[in-house]
Design a protein around this motif. Structure first.
Motif, PDB file in Angstrom:
ATOM      1  N   ALA A   1     -12.683  -1.011  -1.567  1.00  0.00           N
ATOM      2  CA  ALA A   1     -12.871  -1.544  -0.213  1.00  0.00           C
ATOM      3  C   ALA A   1     -14.173  -2.318  -0.127  1.00  0.00           C
ATOM      4  O   ALA A   1     -14.248  -3.351   0.542  1.00  0.00           O
ATOM      5  CB  ALA A   1     -12.855  -0.397   0.798  1.00  0.00           C
TER       6      ALA A   1
ATOM      7  N   ALA B   1     -10.160  10.134  -6.054  1.00  0.00           N
ATOM      8  CA  ALA B   1      -9.287   9.072  -5.516  1.00  0.00           C
ATOM      9  C   ALA B   1      -9.971   8.355  -4.361  1.00  0.00           C
ATOM     10  O   ALA B   1      -9.891   7.128  -4.228  1.00  0.00           O
ATOM     11  CB  ALA B   1      -7.953   9.668  -5.079  1.00  0.00           C
ATOM     12  N   ILE B   2     -10.638   9.125  -3.523  1.00  0.00           N
ATOM     13  CA  ILE B   2     -11.346   8.519  -2.388  1.00  0.00           C
ATOM     14  C   ILE B   2     -12.476   7.615  -2.901  1.00  0.00           C
ATOM     15  O   ILE B   2     -12.660   6.502  -2.400  1.00  0.00           O
ATOM     16  CB  ILE B   2     -11.894   9.610  -1.442  1.00  0.00           C
TER      17      ILE B   2
ATOM     18  N   ASN C   1       0.858  -1.188   0.000  1.00  0.00           N
ATOM     19  CA  ASN C   1       0.000   0.000   0.000  1.00  0.00           C
ATOM     20  C   ASN C   1       0.889   1.229   0.000  1.00  0.00           C
ATOM     21  O   ASN C   1       1.370   1.654   1.051  1.00  0.00           O
ATOM     22  CB  ASN C   1      -0.914  -0.009   1.238  1.00  0.00           C
ATOM     23  N   ALA C   2       1.130   1.792  -1.172  1.00  0.00           N
ATOM     24  CA  ALA C   2       2.028   2.947  -1.290  1.00  0.00           C
ATOM     25  C   ALA C   2       1.218   4.237  -1.308  1.00  0.00           C
ATOM     26  O   ALA C   2       0.036   4.222  -1.641  1.00  0.00           O
ATOM     27  CB  ALA C   2       2.860   2.824  -2.562  1.00  0.00           C
ATOM     28  N   PRO C   3       1.850   5.356  -0.916  1.00  0.00           N
ATOM     29  CA  PRO C   3       1.134   6.637  -0.982  1.00  0.00           C
ATOM     30  C   PRO C   3       0.801   6.980  -2.437  1.00  0.00           C
ATOM     31  O   PRO C   3       1.506   6.586  -3.363  1.00  0.00           O
ATOM     32  CB  PRO C   3       2.145   7.644  -0.436  1.00  0.00           C
ATOM     33  N   VAL C   4      -0.278   7.718  -2.612  1.00  0.00           N
ATOM     34  CA  VAL C   4      -0.714   8.167  -3.933  1.00  0.00           C
ATOM     35  C   VAL C   4      -0.413   9.661  -4.038  1.00  0.00           C
ATOM     36  O   VAL C   4      -0.877  10.444  -3.201  1.00  0.00           O
ATOM     37  CB  VAL C   4      -2.232   7.925  -4.114  1.00  0.00           C
TER      38      VAL C   4
ATOM     39  N   VAL D   1      -8.818  14.712  -5.318  1.00  0.00           N
ATOM     40  CA  VAL D   1      -8.806  13.987  -4.043  1.00  0.00           C
ATOM     41  C   VAL D   1     -10.115  13.215  -3.881  1.00  0.00           C
ATOM     42  O   VAL D   1     -10.105  12.029  -3.520  1.00  0.00           O
ATOM     43  CB  VAL D   1      -8.566  14.961  -2.864  1.00  0.00           C
TER      44      VAL D   1
ATOM     45  N   HIS E   1     -11.093   4.378  -3.952  1.00  0.00           N
ATOM     46  CA  HIS E   1     -10.662   3.597  -2.783  1.00  0.00           C
ATOM     47  C   HIS E   1     -11.872   2.948  -2.098  1.00  0.00           C
ATOM     48  O   HIS E   1     -11.842   1.771  -1.723  1.00  0.00           O
ATOM     49  CB  HIS E   1      -9.919   4.525  -1.817  1.00  0.00           C
ATOM     50  N   VAL E   2     -12.927   3.712  -1.942  1.00  0.00           N
ATOM     51  CA  VAL E   2     -14.135   3.201  -1.282  1.00  0.00           C
ATOM     52  C   VAL E   2     -14.731   2.049  -2.088  1.00  0.00           C
ATOM     53  O   VAL E   2     -15.139   1.023  -1.537  1.00  0.00           O
ATOM     54  CB  VAL E   2     -15.161   4.350  -1.114  1.00  0.00           C
TER      55      VAL E   2
END
Lengths: 466, 466
Positions: free
Chosen positions: A461, A453-454, A438-441, A450, A457-458
């Motif tokens: 998940a 991107a969230i 899990n690397a930073p974006v 932003v 990610h959601v």
């Protein structure tokens, strides 16, 4: 000495009868001879093998199992010094004779027995628990044993034994615990390390705690040879694991696990092993509870080794015929041991407890630690070895999905921040494709980007539940 | 969710009456309006200032002070989930309405209240205690507040509120705690960080715990602006400290300190401060105990700031007239804040508790942390700020040698291993001559030379007693 609140509590009810209990050293091979725990002695004078602490079990039987459980529960995590410590709450079972003012405690033990809800669901073992022994003063389970060793030394000094310092050869958790407890007690500590072979993280705890850190132009075995040489002079007390006092503290983890389940025994305990003192300690804790009637059965044990340092795994595959090996470097550096000090005692423990031995490759241990971290843990690589072994046993149906399993986590992940960072940012030796990386974006400072991107990610998940 | 052993215990006696308690958000400036803790709201709709949690104190009075103390003691560190947690053992005082199955706990709190025996003797304050809040799941006191915030979010989701993720802008302990608790709960977490301005150690915990870590091409204030922007979309819940739920968990540290002294109030509490939420939380804990009759007096508070980030110290010198400043980089990086979010609440707390504000230079905070480490601790630089402030107050006789003093240690030193190593090995910025430096000693592998080095160390140690 440090410890939890010592508010004015009538400790009389806790201390009565303590003086009638007794414990001593004797040879693990049954040679005759008993030696005081206050004596500076590490090996059997007859055969040269290890000593172990033996308790006067008959005296301990003068209190019923129910009374012991009640006593331990009354003291557990309470304010009366030193009995709130998970170790010293079982003082009569550990080292009965120490005066309380000589106990050097940081309120060890009582660490979280974490219900690994999401991780267990993923593994289809829903009654899965991780004993977070690294959630402690110096960040590893070594505190459990070191509080005992340093307290005995403080008692010996108080009794007039001339001891100048306590020494060990260690590049890790043992030196950190030794330095901290000695600093709290005001006893000089000495740590011997191989020069240029230890990391800053391994150095910083003993340095900060004021130990004399000697960096020797040799390897680890060379440091061990020298610490054994200098501790022949009995004014320098030896803290390495051939000293069996530490086992007495470490065994309380077994008692505490059962206590945290309201005195029910789990089906399995999974524990990583290198020098193998800890699995022996675990066995001692369970054996003592059984002998004194607190429990009626023993759990099975899985001892987990790194594939690159697996002499006990090989022995297990070969009807317990043990041969030392040369251990290879492993991410699980504290268990990179080819000729374990406590191998005899460990094999006896595993035989008695219907134990198995499993191993994990570098890739497996790193991935499994990372997979568990994704569910809220933050464990050391040794715990990764244990978790990877657990997965294999579940897949082979040796451990069944309805069984209650406890994994011993031996140290806090904060001790391995660099290794974990290398796993997630790339470049960890022995791990080709980190499966849970899990690397930073990187993004420009733009709220729209932003938010998108969230959203991605959601969405991901939601596909990965639980 | 994780937690301590959930053995079959009859929890009925613990839960009765819980439903009759109530708590809500209201404006810290007294604007009218009450808002449900389950509402996605962070600021007063009238004046835009912060909200705080208000409890129905009359309902809480239906139980006597003695009964509350007994209840808290019965639950303390026991096995009935979630009441063994130091936070959730005080559930009625924290967030009464949450269903226990939505509580996300790692058995927070009950951290060691360490009697700083040797350090206190050196300082001539022998009744000195250090509350080791960093001895916790993610290594800092932030766990106390984050268990509350994430549990409330889990409850909101269970109740049907559409929340996709929880987000914060943080380069340190807050992001670590957010990521861990969200991972345990299975709720997506998002962390916004300024690119190239955070260390590996600061990144590793949220990465390992599977948070989406967004590295933005801006500074910290830029990240804060964006997180506030994106959380206007109410499906992204804000975890930064303008969210007052975390205060409700953090205040339990005050209750726990008194509980660990068998309900006696210490004379002083020394606490480091940056954004100043923690000192407000401490004040809330003491105020609630006093209001409900558990204690009859309040301790005095010393708020300790780094000299390079000292807006509250300046205000204290100027009759509490507060002006924001631009904070300079400091080793105590978590409190490098020039315009604290909770400044109003903190000033009120300090005024009510006869508080003082003290400051520490880079040299002072680093030396004082190192001096304490020499006596067996291993604290973060923020604790160093608090210890340096304590020393100044003792020297000025504001704190007297017979008084009982508690210092709040906010994080585990393992989070600052690099900084500590730089102190001892040389090269720590802002520290010219580290007074308690302890570097490794290089030697050939020769037992004679090792023995002589030990003899010199022992001799020096004997000169330095206690």
């Amino acid at each position: 000495m440090p410890g939890e609140a010592r508010a004015p509590v009538d400790a009389g009810r806790y201390t009565s009868r303590v003086m009638s209990y007794n414990a001593w050293f004797q040879c693990i091979n049954g040679c005759t001879g008993q030696y005081s725990l206050r004596e500076v002695i590490y090996r059997c004078p007859s055969c040269g093998d290890l000593l172990e602490v033996q308790h006067d079990v008959e005296a301990l039987r003068s209190r019923s199992a129910a009374a012991w459980m009640q006593l331990f529960d009354e003291r557990y995590r309470r304010n009366a010094y030193p009995y709130g410590s998970g170790v010293w709450g079982k003082k009569e079972w550990v080292v009965p004779f120490i005066d309380n003012e000589n106990i050097v405690s940081t309120y060890e033990g009582s660490s979280n027995l974490l219900w690994a809800d999401r991780y267990g669901k993923q593994l289809h073992v829903e009654d899965l628990w991780v004993k977070q022994c690294g959630n402690s003063h110096t960040g590893s389970f070594k505190d459990l044993g070191m509080t005992v060793l340093v307290s005995v030394v403080k008692q010996m000094i108080a009794d007039g034994t001339p001891i100048d310092a306590v020494a060990c050869a260690s590049s890790g958790d043992t030196s950190a615990a030794l330095a901290a407890y000695c600093a709290a007690a005001g006893i000089p500590a000495v740590v011997l390390l191989p020069r240029n072979k230890v990391s800053i993280a391994q150095l910083v705890q003993p340095l900060a705690n004021g130990a004399l850190v000697l960096s020797l132009d040799t390897d680890f075995d060379g440091c061990m040879a020298i610490v054994q040489e200098i501790t022949k002079e009995r004014r320098i007390y030896l803290a390495n694991s051939m000293n069996s006092l530490r086992i007495e503290g470490q065994k309380t983890a077994a008692i505490e696990i059962v206590q945290q389940f309201d005195w029910e025994v789990p089906d399995w305990v999974v524990i990583p092993g290198g020098n193998l003192g800890n699995v022996h300690a675990l066995g001692q804790g369970f054996a003592m509870m059984q002998e004194l009637g607190l429990i009626q059965r023993l759990p099975r044990i899985c001892l987990a080794q790194a594939e690159r340092a697996n002499p006990l795994y090989r022995a297990y595959q070969d009807h317990w015929r043990f041969e030392p090996i040369t251990a290879q470097p492993t991410l699980a550096m504290s268990i990179q041991i080819g000729n374990p000090v406590s191998v005899k005692r460990a094999i006896r423990t595993l035989q008695r407890m219907n134990g198995v031995v499993e191993q994990a490759s570098e890739q497996e241990l790193a991935d499994e630690a990372a997979r568990a971290d994704r569910t809220g843990m933050f464990n050391c690589p040794h715990t990764g070895v244990a978790l990877a072994a657990l997965r294999k046993l579940v897949e082979r149906k040796v451990i069944r999905s309805h069984e209650r399993v406890v994994v011993i986590s031996t140290a806090h992940g904060l001790k391995f921040a660099d290794q974990k960072a290398a796993y997630h940012m790339g470049g960890l030796e022995g791990v080709q494709r980190p499966a849970y990386k899990n690397a930073p974006v990187e993004l420009p400072p733009d709220a729209g980007q932003v938010a998108r991107a969230i959203a991605r990610h959601v969405e991901r998940a939601q596909l990965m539940v639980p």
